[in-house]
Enzyme design. Structure first.
Site, short mmCIF file in Angstrom:
data_model
loop_
_atom_site.label_atom_id
_atom_site.label_comp_id
_atom_site.label_asym_id
_atom_site.label_seq_id
_atom_site.Cartn_x
_atom_site.Cartn_y
_atom_site.Cartn_z
N ASN A 33 1.61 2.95 -2.66
CA ASN A 33 1.27 3.96 -3.47
C ASN A 33 -0.22 4.62 -2.83
O ASN A 33 -0.39 5.72 -2.99
CB ASN A 33 0.77 3.31 -4.83
CG ASN A 33 2.08 3.23 -5.76
OD1 ASN A 33 2.43 4.50 -6.21
ND2 ASN A 33 2.71 2.08 -5.65
N MET A 47 -4.04 -7.38 -6.87
CA MET A 47 -3.50 -8.28 -7.66
C MET A 47 -4.57 -9.34 -8.10
O MET A 47 -4.69 -10.59 -8.07
CB MET A 47 -2.68 -9.40 -6.70
CG MET A 47 -1.41 -8.53 -6.02
SD MET A 47 -0.51 -7.70 -7.56
CE MET A 47 0.63 -9.04 -7.89
N GLY A 85 0.90 -1.26 0.04
CA GLY A 85 0.12 -0.01 0.23
C GLY A 85 0.78 1.13 -0.14
O GLY A 85 0.39 2.26 0.36
N HIS A 135 1.46 0.58 -13.35
CA HIS A 135 2.24 -0.48 -13.58
C HIS A 135 3.63 -0.42 -13.60
O HIS A 135 4.10 0.68 -14.15
CB HIS A 135 1.81 -1.14 -15.07
CG HIS A 135 2.49 -2.46 -15.28
ND1 HIS A 135 2.24 -3.61 -14.70
CD2 HIS A 135 3.70 -2.62 -16.09
CE1 HIS A 135 2.92 -4.61 -15.20
NE2 HIS A 135 3.87 -3.97 -16.05
N ASN A 186 -4.82 2.29 -13.40
CA ASN A 186 -3.94 1.37 -12.97
C ASN A 186 -2.50 1.83 -12.95
O ASN A 186 -2.20 2.52 -13.94
CB ASN A 186 -3.89 0.01 -13.43
CG ASN A 186 -3.17 -1.08 -12.76
OD1 ASN A 186 -2.89 -1.14 -11.48
ND2 ASN A 186 -2.31 -1.91 -13.39
C1 GRF Z 1 3.46 -1.18 -7.59
O1 GRF Z 1 4.65 -1.40 -8.02
C2 GRF Z 1 2.48 -1.03 -8.58
O2 GRF Z 1 3.24 -0.56 -9.86
C3 GRF Z 1 2.12 -2.48 -8.86
O3 GRF Z 1 1.97 -3.17 -7.45
C4 GRF Z 1 2.93 -2.26 -6.77
C5 GRF Z 1 2.08 -1.96 -5.62
O4 GRF Z 1 3.03 -1.28 -4.64
N1 GRF Z 1 0.72 -2.59 -9.45
P1 GRF Z 1 2.56 -0.76 -3.26
O5 GRF Z 1 1.39 -1.59 -2.71
O6 GRF Z 1 1.76 0.55 -3.75
O7 GRF Z 1 3.66 -0.50 -2.41
#
Ligand code: GRF
Length: 195
Positions: free
Chosen positions: A14, A91, A12, A110, A108
């Protein structure tokens, strides 16, 4: 102000950055009002608690199928007046029930420069391919895996002295700067109910 739900399955970071960026700059045109997860006991849920953001854990295994699961998700999104979904390390592939039922944007982030290295291991795949550069992409979500229309992407150069962990750190740095910026831009264009 666009009401945003973040969907996450893990750390989490992001999600946290999106929330903190808004706290640091109230002019950003979004409000993260909900975190949805498909896993229990994950750091993202702890972060939501610390940040005082409502969170809902919805276990896919307690539903008969994906249609039922996404129908419940839609109900939650409607109840919470959510106007945009930002996936951040969620996921699961979003199915038609949610794609067609949710009339607003789904974004999203990526950790690679799409269409290079799609899928769940974007960072590791780029690292193992020994390429000189990879990147970060923010895109709209469609029925495919990391195939939706690209909104923004940024290159990240790879130093071949780096190990995989270092590359992950460098990718996350870019993600944490890019996602709030892009979300803000998209929200400025999104028609809201004004609530
Ligand atoms: C990120 O690298 C994002 O690009 C990918 O999953 C990861 C999530 O990381 N889809 P976080 O849970 O936000 O630390």
């Amino acid at each position: 102000m666009v009401k945003v739900a973040v969907f996450a399955s893990g750390t989490g970071s992001n999600f946290e950055r999106l929330v903190l960026a808004k706290k640091e700059n109230s002019k950003l045109d979004y409000n993260i009002t909900l975190l949805i997860t498909d896993k229990e006991n994950i750091m993202a849920l702890e972060k939501a608690k610390d940040l005082n953001i409502k969170s809902i854990y919805l276990n896919p295994k307690s539903f008969e199928n994906k249609i039922q699961y996404e129908t419940e998700l839609l109900k939650i999104l409607t109840e919470n007046k959510i106007e945009l979904i930002a996936l951040a390390g969620f996921m699961r592939i979003i199915g038609n029930t949610l794609l067609e039922g949710f009339k607003n944007p789904i974004l999203n982030i990526h950790p690679a420069y799409l269409p290079e290295f799609p899928g769940k291991d974007g960072i590791k795949d780029a690292f193992e391919a020994k390429v000189d550069q990879t990147g970060v992409t923010v895109h709209y979500v469609d029925a495919g895996v990391d195939t939706g229309e690209i909104i923004t992407q940024e290159r990240v150069g790879i130093n071949h002295d780096w190990d995989l962990e270092r590359l992950k750190i460098e990718i996350h740095k870019v993600e944490h700067r890019l996602y709030p910026e892009v979300l803000n831009k998209i929200c400025k264009k999104t028609i809201t109910t004004g609530e």
